[in-house]
Scaffold this motif. Structure first.
Motif, mmCIF file in Angstrom:
data_model
loop_
_atom_site.group_PDB
_atom_site.id
_atom_site.type_symbol
_atom_site.label_atom_id
_atom_site.label_comp_id
_atom_site.label_asym_id
_atom_site.label_seq_id
_atom_site.Cartn_x
_atom_site.Cartn_y
_atom_site.Cartn_z
ATOM 1 N N THR A 7 11.670 23.251 45.279
ATOM 2 C CA THR A 7 11.862 23.613 46.673
ATOM 3 C C THR A 7 10.740 23.117 47.568
ATOM 4 O OG1 THR A 7 10.873 25.735 46.134
ATOM 5 C CG2 THR A 7 13.273 25.632 46.214
ATOM 6 N N ALA A 8 9.699 22.474 47.001
ATOM 7 C CA ALA A 8 8.611 21.984 47.822
ATOM 8 C C ALA A 8 9.107 20.896 48.771
ATOM 9 C CB ALA A 8 7.494 21.445 46.939
ATOM 10 N N GLY A 9 8.477 20.829 49.959
ATOM 11 C CA GLY A 9 8.888 19.863 50.948
ATOM 12 C C GLY A 9 10.090 20.348 51.725
ATOM 13 N N SER A 10 10.770 19.441 52.385
ATOM 14 C CA SER A 10 11.912 19.826 53.203
ATOM 15 C C SER A 10 13.191 19.130 52.757
ATOM 16 C CB SER A 10 11.638 19.494 54.677
ATOM 17 O OG SER A 10 11.328 18.122 54.827
ATOM 18 N N THR A 11 13.252 18.745 51.493
ATOM 19 C CA THR A 11 14.431 18.070 50.974
ATOM 20 C C THR A 11 15.556 19.063 50.757
ATOM 21 O OG1 THR A 11 13.046 16.445 49.862
ATOM 22 C CG2 THR A 11 15.324 16.631 49.118
ATOM 23 N N VAL A 12 16.724 18.732 51.258
ATOM 24 C CA VAL A 12 17.898 19.568 51.043
ATOM 25 C C VAL A 12 18.500 19.218 49.693
ATOM 26 C CG1 VAL A 12 20.182 20.158 51.881
ATOM 27 C CG2 VAL A 12 18.340 19.748 53.513
ATOM 28 N N LYS A 13 18.749 20.224 48.889
ATOM 29 C CA LYS A 13 19.267 19.991 47.540
ATOM 30 C C LYS A 13 20.540 20.832 47.345
ATOM 31 C CE LYS A 13 18.063 20.325 42.631
ATOM 32 N NZ LYS A 13 18.362 18.913 42.319
ATOM 33 N N SER A 14 21.602 20.176 46.944
ATOM 34 C CA SER A 14 22.845 20.889 46.677
ATOM 35 C C SER A 14 22.749 21.618 45.332
ATOM 36 C CB SER A 14 24.022 19.916 46.642
ATOM 37 O OG SER A 14 25.195 20.578 46.211
ATOM 38 N N LEU A 15 23.221 22.853 45.327
ATOM 39 C CA LEU A 15 23.240 23.647 44.105
ATOM 40 C C LEU A 15 24.641 23.724 43.500
ATOM 41 C CD1 LEU A 15 20.956 26.684 45.085
ATOM 42 C CD2 LEU A 15 20.311 24.437 44.218
ATOM 43 N N GLY A 41 28.505 38.945 61.922
ATOM 44 C CA GLY A 41 27.594 38.169 61.092
ATOM 45 C C GLY A 41 27.658 36.677 61.358
ATOM 46 N N ASP A 42 26.556 36.016 61.086
ATOM 47 C CA ASP A 42 26.469 34.565 61.165
ATOM 48 C C ASP A 42 26.165 34.021 59.769
ATOM 49 O OD1 ASP A 42 26.447 34.022 64.195
ATOM 50 O OD2 ASP A 42 24.887 35.544 63.968
ATOM 51 N N PRO A 43 26.854 32.979 59.333
ATOM 52 C CA PRO A 43 26.518 32.381 58.037
ATOM 53 C C PRO A 43 25.072 31.882 58.010
ATOM 54 C CG PRO A 43 28.645 31.590 58.814
ATOM 55 C CD PRO A 43 28.020 32.327 59.961
ATOM 56 N N THR A 44 24.402 32.105 56.895
ATOM 57 C CA THR A 44 23.008 31.676 56.736
ATOM 58 C C THR A 44 22.972 30.364 55.971
ATOM 59 O OG1 THR A 44 22.263 33.978 56.689
ATOM 60 C CG2 THR A 44 20.747 32.314 55.827
ATOM 61 N N GLY A 45 22.433 29.337 56.599
ATOM 62 C CA GLY A 45 22.376 28.041 55.952
ATOM 63 C C GLY A 45 21.220 27.912 54.982
ATOM 64 N N MET A 102 7.975 24.492 54.293
ATOM 65 C CA MET A 102 8.818 24.348 53.106
ATOM 66 C C MET A 102 10.200 24.848 53.455
ATOM 67 S SD MET A 102 8.279 25.925 49.263
ATOM 68 C CE MET A 102 8.768 27.601 49.682
ATOM 69 N N THR A 103 11.206 24.203 52.952
ATOM 70 C CA THR A 103 12.576 24.611 53.201
ATOM 71 C C THR A 103 13.188 25.116 51.909
ATOM 72 O OG1 THR A 103 12.703 22.790 54.782
ATOM 73 C CG2 THR A 103 14.749 23.928 54.254
ATOM 74 N N ASN A 104 13.442 26.400 51.847
ATOM 75 C CA ASN A 104 14.051 26.993 50.659
ATOM 76 C C ASN A 104 15.563 26.925 50.832
ATOM 77 O OD1 ASN A 104 14.637 28.333 48.356
ATOM 78 N ND2 ASN A 104 13.814 30.309 49.010
ATOM 79 N N VAL A 105 16.111 25.740 50.607
ATOM 80 C CA VAL A 105 17.513 25.481 50.907
ATOM 81 C C VAL A 105 18.390 25.821 49.711
ATOM 82 C CG1 VAL A 105 19.188 23.723 51.574
ATOM 83 C CG2 VAL A 105 16.883 23.668 52.526
ATOM 84 N N ALA A 106 19.482 26.503 49.971
ATOM 85 C CA ALA A 106 20.453 26.813 48.922
ATOM 86 C C ALA A 106 21.816 26.276 49.344
ATOM 87 C CB ALA A 106 20.521 28.311 48.685
ATOM 88 N N VAL A 107 21.877 25.004 49.646
ATOM 89 C CA VAL A 107 23.115 24.379 50.085
ATOM 90 C C VAL A 107 24.119 24.369 48.944
ATOM 91 C CG1 VAL A 107 24.137 22.236 50.911
ATOM 92 C CG2 VAL A 107 21.922 22.966 51.779
ATOM 93 N N ASP A 108 25.348 24.744 49.254
ATOM 94 C CA ASP A 108 26.422 24.780 48.259
ATOM 95 C C ASP A 108 26.109 25.727 47.104
ATOM 96 O OD1 ASP A 108 27.755 22.759 49.707
ATOM 97 O OD2 ASP A 108 26.655 21.198 48.623
ATOM 98 N N ALA A 109 25.334 26.754 47.385
ATOM 99 C CA ALA A 109 24.985 27.703 46.319
ATOM 100 C C ALA A 109 26.198 28.496 45.873
ATOM 101 C CB ALA A 109 23.895 28.657 46.787
ATOM 102 N N SER A 110 27.131 28.737 46.778
ATOM 103 C CA SER A 110 28.287 29.562 46.455
ATOM 104 C C SER A 110 29.438 29.224 47.380
ATOM 105 C CB SER A 110 27.919 31.047 46.591
ATOM 106 O OG SER A 110 29.053 31.866 46.384
ATOM 107 N N ASP A 111 30.642 29.493 46.925
ATOM 108 C CA ASP A 111 31.809 29.358 47.792
ATOM 109 C C ASP A 111 31.930 30.545 48.733
ATOM 110 O OD1 ASP A 111 32.542 26.950 46.616
ATOM 111 O OD2 ASP A 111 33.804 27.924 45.098
ATOM 112 N N GLU A 112 31.208 31.621 48.428
ATOM 113 C CA GLU A 112 31.196 32.796 49.301
ATOM 114 C C GLU A 112 30.136 32.616 50.388
ATOM 115 O OE1 GLU A 112 33.315 35.178 49.280
ATOM 116 O OE2 GLU A 112 34.345 34.720 47.407
ATOM 117 N N ILE A 113 30.221 33.450 51.414
ATOM 118 C CA ILE A 113 29.348 33.307 52.581
ATOM 119 C C ILE A 113 28.146 34.235 52.467
ATOM 120 C CG2 ILE A 113 29.213 33.542 55.101
ATOM 121 C CD1 ILE A 113 32.213 32.937 55.190
#
Length: 425
Positions: free
Chosen positions: A377-385, A65-69, A83-94
């Protein structure tokens, strides 16, 4: 306990690993003569990887497996990120991204090593629930008995109509007019071309959105593989829900107006499988009247694939059921209570994720969704969760919902439920 699992798919094999590791006698009955590992890419979401890591599978997932960013939404015609549906820092798990074939083969080997017995050419024709056991009759006349039966036999389950014969609501699959075509090719063939650069993103899953069609693609560096799921609204000659022999030229023709990256991938591909997009209605229950037969995974809550949560929901189901069994000193006698509690815990989450997946399909097919592109999630802004508070009932496009969908500890939630129930008694 003696546990029989019907079906050696991803869910059945995962359950076999979990319960065999606990010391239960586990037998898996599969109607096919061999494993059926067809299919493309698959995600193991953080909530599921948390549980699978406790089964000792982290090293295996690291190998395949490869981690999904993040999930990138692209314009199908131009290839540009919409659109970038980013879930940065969503979880400590992979959030692992892998391939169904490699995942199934790994689970099969680990189930055998855990002590599970896996039998092929075993078609279960009848289940008979008795006060203290379940009897199963096979097509060839053999019969088995068990304390608990888990029916992991998929969306077309033979067991579902048997144990829900008293249910008046619909229990059959809801089949859409959208067909999915799975394509997988050796990544070396993709890399050799100059018009496929956007397919070589190993950090993200790309969703290519168009009118009446969508593509979900992922490149795996570890597996040297490119996988694409090509969805389209189109009538075809399929008689069933799944067919391993799709028409690759038909797919090429349908996507002839897409960007050069997707056209190039289809030119390289030589074959595809296909299946109709389908889901189950929300069933009133997942268990037999006596609670000793339980529907597991797609036989209970098959969902559309566009939340990448189908397999992960199954793993969460298994983790919660395992917790409830482990914390009941007389589990074999109390299975009716255990499985009833299990479905009360699991159904709300699974049904919410099912609704999320269905909305995503509409968005991927270019259907207008209210407020879809005006949320966070609109646009391409990365947002930490990282510090976002998860909310089950938040709108699907909000950070609060995405956090709840991804960073969910199913076993911890089961513990809270049980302790809360006890405190009210």
């Amino acid at each position: 306990m003696k546990i029989i699992i019907i079906g050696a798919g991803l869910g059945g094999l995962s359950a076999a690993i979990c319960f065999a590791r606990r010391g239960h006698q586990v037998i898996v009955l599969e109607q096919r003569p061999t494993l059926s590992p067809q299919g493309g890419g698959i995600n193991v979401r953080p909530g599921a990887s948390r549980i699978m890591h406790t089964w000792g599978l982290r090293p295996d997932l690291e190998k395949i497996g490869d981690p999904t960013g993040a999930f990138l939404l692209r314009n199908m015609a131009t290839g540009e990120v919409a659109m970038t549906n980013v879930a940065v820092d969503a979880s400590d798990e992979i959030d692992w991204g892998t391939n169904r074939e490699f995942l199934m083969k790994m689970l099969y080997q680990r189930a055998l090593e855990a002590g599970a017995e896996i039998l092929f050419d075993c078609t279960v024709t009848e289940t008979m629930e008795e006060p203290w056991k379940v009897r199963l009759v096979l097509k060839d006349g053999r019969d088995f008995s068990a304390d608990l039966v888990l029916a992991a036999d998929g969306i077309r389950s033979r067991i579902r109509p048997q144990i829900l014969s008293d249910v008046k609501e619909p229990i059959d699959p809801i089949v859409s007019n959208t067909t999915l075509y799975g394509v997988r090719v050796n990544a070396s063939k993709i890399k050799a071309r100059s018009d496929t650069k956007r397919l070589m993103d190993n950090d993200h899953v790309s969703v290519w959105q168009g009118k009446n069609g969508f593509v979900v693609s992922r490149y795996s560096e570890k597996l040297n593989s490119f996988g694409g799921l090509f969805g389209m609204k189109s009538e075809n000659d399929m008689k069933g829900l799944w067919d391993e022999k799709g028409d690759i030229q038909f797919v090429r023709d349908f996507y002839s107006g897409s960007c050069e990256d997707l056209r190039a991938a289809l030119e390289v591909a030589t074959s595809c499988d296909r299946w109709k997009l389908a889901e189950l209605p929300d069933l009133p229950r997942w268990t037999s009247k006596g609670g000793r037969i339980a529907l597991l995974g797609d036989s209970a809550h098959s969902m559309e694939p566009n939340a990448a949560q189908g397999f992960s929901m199954i793993v969460e189901d298994i983790g919660v059921l395992d917790y409830l069994i482990q914390h009941d000193q007389n589990a074999a006698a109390n299975l009716a209570t255990i499985t009833n509690t299990w479905q009360k815990i699991r159904k709300p989450r699974v049904e919410r994720i099912k609704a999320y997946a269905k909305e995503n399909t509409k968005a991927f097919l270019g259907e207008p969704m209210p407020h879809r592109h005006r949320q966070e999630t609109a646009g391409s802004t990365v947002k930490s969760l990282k510090n976002v508070i998860p909310k089950m009932d938040a709108k699907f496009t909000t950070s609060a919902f995405v956090k709840w969908a991804l960073d969910y500890d199913a076993v911890a939630e089961a513990k809270k439920y049980v302790e809360g129930t006890r405190s009210r008694l």
